[in-house]
Design an enzyme around this catalytic site. Sequence first.
Site, short mmCIF file in Angstrom:
data_model
loop_
_atom_site.label_atom_id
_atom_site.label_comp_id
_atom_site.label_asym_id
_atom_site.label_seq_id
_atom_site.Cartn_x
_atom_site.Cartn_y
_atom_site.Cartn_z
N HIS A 58 0.80 -1.08 -0.21
CA HIS A 58 0.06 -0.05 -0.07
C HIS A 58 0.73 1.42 -0.04
O HIS A 58 0.54 2.15 0.40
CB HIS A 58 -1.03 -0.08 1.09
CG HIS A 58 -1.67 -1.16 1.31
ND1 HIS A 58 -2.82 -1.47 0.57
CD2 HIS A 58 -1.43 -2.54 2.15
CE1 HIS A 58 -3.33 -2.52 0.89
NE2 HIS A 58 -2.58 -3.22 1.85
N SER A 114 14.39 21.47 -15.71
CA SER A 114 13.12 22.17 -15.67
C SER A 114 13.16 23.42 -16.36
O SER A 114 14.31 23.97 -16.55
CB SER A 114 12.43 22.57 -14.21
OG SER A 114 11.50 23.56 -14.40
N LYS A 168 16.02 21.21 -10.79
CA LYS A 168 15.52 19.93 -10.81
C LYS A 168 15.99 19.10 -12.02
O LYS A 168 17.00 19.20 -12.79
CB LYS A 168 13.93 20.24 -11.78
CG LYS A 168 13.35 21.23 -11.03
CD LYS A 168 12.43 20.28 -9.83
CE LYS A 168 11.63 19.15 -10.04
NZ LYS A 168 10.52 19.68 -10.87
N GLU A 207 9.26 8.22 -16.72
CA GLU A 207 7.87 8.82 -16.74
C GLU A 207 7.28 8.47 -18.13
O GLU A 207 5.96 8.08 -18.26
CB GLU A 207 7.86 10.12 -16.37
CG GLU A 207 8.06 10.61 -15.03
CD GLU A 207 8.26 12.04 -14.96
OE1 GLU A 207 7.98 12.48 -13.59
OE2 GLU A 207 8.40 13.01 -15.87
#
Length: 479
Positions: A145, A266, A272, A279
């Site tokens: 979980h 970024s 970043k 992804e």
Amino acid sequence: MAGAGPPDFTVSIGYDRRLYEHDISGSIAHARMLAAQGVIPAADADRIVAGLKEIRGEIAAGEFPWRPELEDVHMNIERRLAEKIGDAAGRLHTARSRNDQVALDMRLYAREACARMLGRLHGFREILARAARDHQDAALPGYTHLQRGQPVLLAHHLLAYFEMLGRDAERFEQAALRADSMPLGSGAMAGSPYPLDRRSVAAELGFGRVSANSMDAVSDRDFVVDVLSASAICMMHLSRLGEELVLWSSDEFGFVRLADWCTTGSSMMPQKRNPDCAELTRGRTGRAYGNLVAVLTTLKGLPLTYNRDLQEDKEALFDSVDTLADCLEVCAAMVATMTVDRDAMRAASASGPMLATDYADHLAARGMPFRQAHGIVAAISRDAEGAGRAITDLSLDELRVYSELFDEDVLGLGVDSSIDARDVEGGTARPRVAAAARDALGEAASGLERSAAALGGALAGQVRAARDGLLEMASGLGA
């Protein structure tokens, strides 16, 4: 012209031209068989074969004059052959329909696609096995979980993906074997009145058998669904891995650092390092799912035999194969080049709640029913958390307030003892995982050979070449 539809509505040359090698190989085998059976003159067959080989060279060199008005790869090649050798080209389509011709091309493509995927899968499995070997002592929180549950070994976690990809390899082997049926000779739907030697064509093209029913042969696309299904399931596995790499590389986890090649900055925030490759793998899984559903939907309402709807199988198949091939390479390379922060993983594994199950097992080993022990340790965990402490911070006297069965051994519980206590077949104990990592390295090699043997012939070489290419690529990124 009044009433005319869109001029390119039926045109498929934009995507089916990639079948040219398969189409030419099938046509060469067909022409040679027709001549051997006395259906067409041997001299004409020789001219056909020579002309087709010239066309193959033109396409490979980028010099072929593709003509959209001829709609598809089959008619483009046939028309070019007529320009090269004249009337003899017209004999090539004797005893053949575009229905069994395209079925042949698609089966040849599907078998080769499976060989390429198998090679990449076995290469990725080898990378996972190496990573497991190299990180046998790295502790990692195991989750259920998405909540920390029990300490495990990173190697054990990586070998879970080794198992998933093994099942994927089995599915692609099965898909290749189900595509291994030669349909040429089925004609438009009813077979052929000519004395064809279908088995000689099958042998030349590397098929293990010929189709048993001409109506099924021209309308069957189950083998396409097999490849799409295997691709979708494999992409699901890669998406799960991609999600974990996204989490593990975040500041909140900090377990791994992904290599620069698979991250980007970024457009606004200069600090970043976005895990774009992980992804995109996660995102492209939807394409594989969509392609599977699209073809199943196309097939569900088709009466026998061939219908033009079947033209819609190609883009879906090509896209899923291309997508999976890219994602397998990227995911393998991400694992091969990531940097593991063992200290961060161990610190997370050693947090107090992670050993709660071990405390319950401690009581159960001293005669308390496990359900009762579970309840007691749950109460201890709640009370410790409420006091801002970890269960491992409690003294023996504090623990005995809850149960007199706690003894000094409970104070020796830790990450390593928790891991090694799971000393069962398939468990995360260090000796078990060390043996599993050794076995995985052997299985990666033997699995490759099993797949190569299952496909056989030229496809076996393609399996090995795809595996070698993936390993070389990953090695280059890690250099």
